[in-house]
Motif scaffolding. Structure first.
Motif, PDB file in Angstrom:
ATOM      1  N   SER A  90       0.864  -1.345   0.169  1.00  0.00           N
ATOM      2  CA  SER A  90       0.087   0.024  -0.029  1.00  0.00           C
ATOM      3  C   SER A  90       0.773   1.120  -0.149  1.00  0.00           C
ATOM      4  O   SER A  90       0.632   2.127  -0.697  1.00  0.00           O
ATOM      5  CB  SER A  90      -0.838   0.027   1.084  1.00  0.00           C
ATOM      6  N   LEU A  91       1.818   1.312   0.784  1.00  0.00           N
ATOM      7  CA  LEU A  91       2.833   2.485   0.814  1.00  0.00           C
ATOM      8  C   LEU A  91       3.311   2.524  -0.362  1.00  0.00           C
ATOM      9  O   LEU A  91       3.515   3.942  -0.872  1.00  0.00           O
ATOM     10  CB  LEU A  91       3.700   2.337   2.077  1.00  0.00           C
ATOM     11  N   LEU A  92       3.807   1.652  -0.960  1.00  0.00           N
ATOM     12  CA  LEU A  92       4.794   1.635  -2.398  1.00  0.00           C
ATOM     13  C   LEU A  92       3.540   2.179  -3.165  1.00  0.00           C
ATOM     14  O   LEU A  92       3.980   2.871  -4.172  1.00  0.00           O
ATOM     15  CB  LEU A  92       5.547   0.270  -2.586  1.00  0.00           C
ATOM     16  N   MET A  93       2.545   1.698  -3.311  1.00  0.00           N
ATOM     17  CA  MET A  93       1.540   1.942  -4.433  1.00  0.00           C
ATOM     18  C   MET A  93       1.162   3.456  -4.251  1.00  0.00           C
ATOM     19  O   MET A  93       0.996   4.090  -5.295  1.00  0.00           O
ATOM     20  CB  MET A  93       0.229   0.896  -4.252  1.00  0.00           C
ATOM     21  N   GLY A  96       3.955   5.774  -5.635  1.00  0.00           N
ATOM     22  CA  GLY A  96       4.297   5.372  -7.152  1.00  0.00           C
ATOM     23  C   GLY A  96       2.904   5.994  -7.949  1.00  0.00           C
ATOM     24  O   GLY A  96       3.146   6.766  -8.685  1.00  0.00           O
ATOM     25  N   MET A  97       1.886   5.686  -7.411  1.00  0.00           N
ATOM     26  CA  MET A  97       0.542   6.543  -7.945  1.00  0.00           C
ATOM     27  C   MET A  97       0.629   7.708  -7.793  1.00  0.00           C
ATOM     28  O   MET A  97       0.107   8.357  -8.751  1.00  0.00           O
ATOM     29  CB  MET A  97      -0.682   5.742  -7.555  1.00  0.00           C
ATOM     30  N   VAL A  98       0.907   8.394  -6.724  1.00  0.00           N
ATOM     31  CA  VAL A  98       0.792   9.637  -6.483  1.00  0.00           C
ATOM     32  C   VAL A  98       1.790  10.476  -7.475  1.00  0.00           C
ATOM     33  O   VAL A  98       1.732  11.385  -7.915  1.00  0.00           O
ATOM     34  CB  VAL A  98       1.308  10.265  -5.012  1.00  0.00           C
ATOM     35  N   SER A  99       3.005   9.687  -7.461  1.00  0.00           N
ATOM     36  CA  SER A  99       4.142  10.035  -8.619  1.00  0.00           C
ATOM     37  C   SER A  99       3.351  10.240 -10.090  1.00  0.00           C
ATOM     38  O   SER A  99       3.821  11.286 -10.564  1.00  0.00           O
ATOM     39  CB  SER A  99       5.314   9.480  -8.539  1.00  0.00           C
ATOM     40  N   CYS A 100       2.797   9.399 -10.464  1.00  0.00           N
ATOM     41  CA  CYS A 100       2.175   9.205 -11.736  1.00  0.00           C
ATOM     42  C   CYS A 100       0.975  10.103 -12.060  1.00  0.00           C
ATOM     43  O   CYS A 100       1.091  10.868 -13.185  1.00  0.00           O
ATOM     44  CB  CYS A 100       1.759   7.868 -12.083  1.00  0.00           C
ATOM     45  N   MET A 101       0.378  10.021 -10.997  1.00  0.00           N
ATOM     46  CA  MET A 101      -1.055  10.968 -10.986  1.00  0.00           C
ATOM     47  C   MET A 101      -0.711  12.420 -11.074  1.00  0.00           C
ATOM     48  O   MET A 101      -1.597  13.158 -11.518  1.00  0.00           O
ATOM     49  CB  MET A 101      -2.072  10.426 -10.251  1.00  0.00           C
ATOM     50  N   SER A 102       0.029  12.876 -10.219  1.00  0.00           N
ATOM     51  CA  SER A 102       0.449  14.151 -10.080  1.00  0.00           C
ATOM     52  C   SER A 102       0.854  14.662 -11.161  1.00  0.00           C
ATOM     53  O   SER A 102       0.754  15.855 -11.806  1.00  0.00           O
ATOM     54  CB  SER A 102       1.621  14.357  -9.051  1.00  0.00           C
TER      55      SER A 102
END
Length: 148
Positions: A90-93, A96-102
């Motif tokens: 969860s923490l890694l996701m 990663g997702m905040v990086s991509c979606m930002s």
């Protein structure tokens, strides 16, 4: 944890669907304030955001997060409890997702790329508790109800 492809798809759809809705709402209200127009903006931006999030999840972030979690952060000599695995992934996701979606948000809104670090920080502050305290438990509940 999902045990097969069907469960993985359902779990990911629920998780991504709720996270994208929550984060889209947060970002629209953050940039425009709350109004009828912002509600319209949330619902019109949601489908594309969900599509991009699912693509990022299945193709980039999910495989990398699981690889890091199982090969590096949870070594073979440590006991692999379901809680430890779920929390680590969860923490890694989220990271990663905040990086991509930002990045997606900055690009789709024609913002200067220099705004990316600020956008990332503002998003991680909300995404972590949203995922760990609300969306993750709801998604795991849905998954456990289809596994029974």
């Amino acid at each position: 944890m999902p045990k097969n492809l069907k469960e993985e798809l359902i779990f990911t759809l629920v998780l991504a669907g709720l996270m994208v809705f929550g984060m889209t709402s947060y970002n629209v209200v953050l940039s425009q304030g709350f109004s009828l127009n912002s509600i319209n903006e949330i619902f019109t931006g949601y489908p594309l955001g969900l599509f991009v999030a699912l693509l990022c999840d299945f193709v980039i972030v999910g495989p990398i997060a699981k690889k890091i979690a199982f090969r590096m952060l949870i070594p073979k000599y440590m006991k692999k409890t379901a809680t430890k695995i779920a929390l680590t992934i969860s923490l890694l996701m989220v990271a990663g997702m905040v990086s991509c979606m930002s990045l997606f948000g900055v690009l789709i809104n024609n913002q200067n790329l220099l705004s990316y670090p600020t956008t990332w920080i503002l998003n991680i502050i909300v995404a972590l508790p949203l995922q760990l305290l609300i969306v993750g438990p709801i998604s795991r509940f849905v998954l456990s109800s289809i596994q029974s």
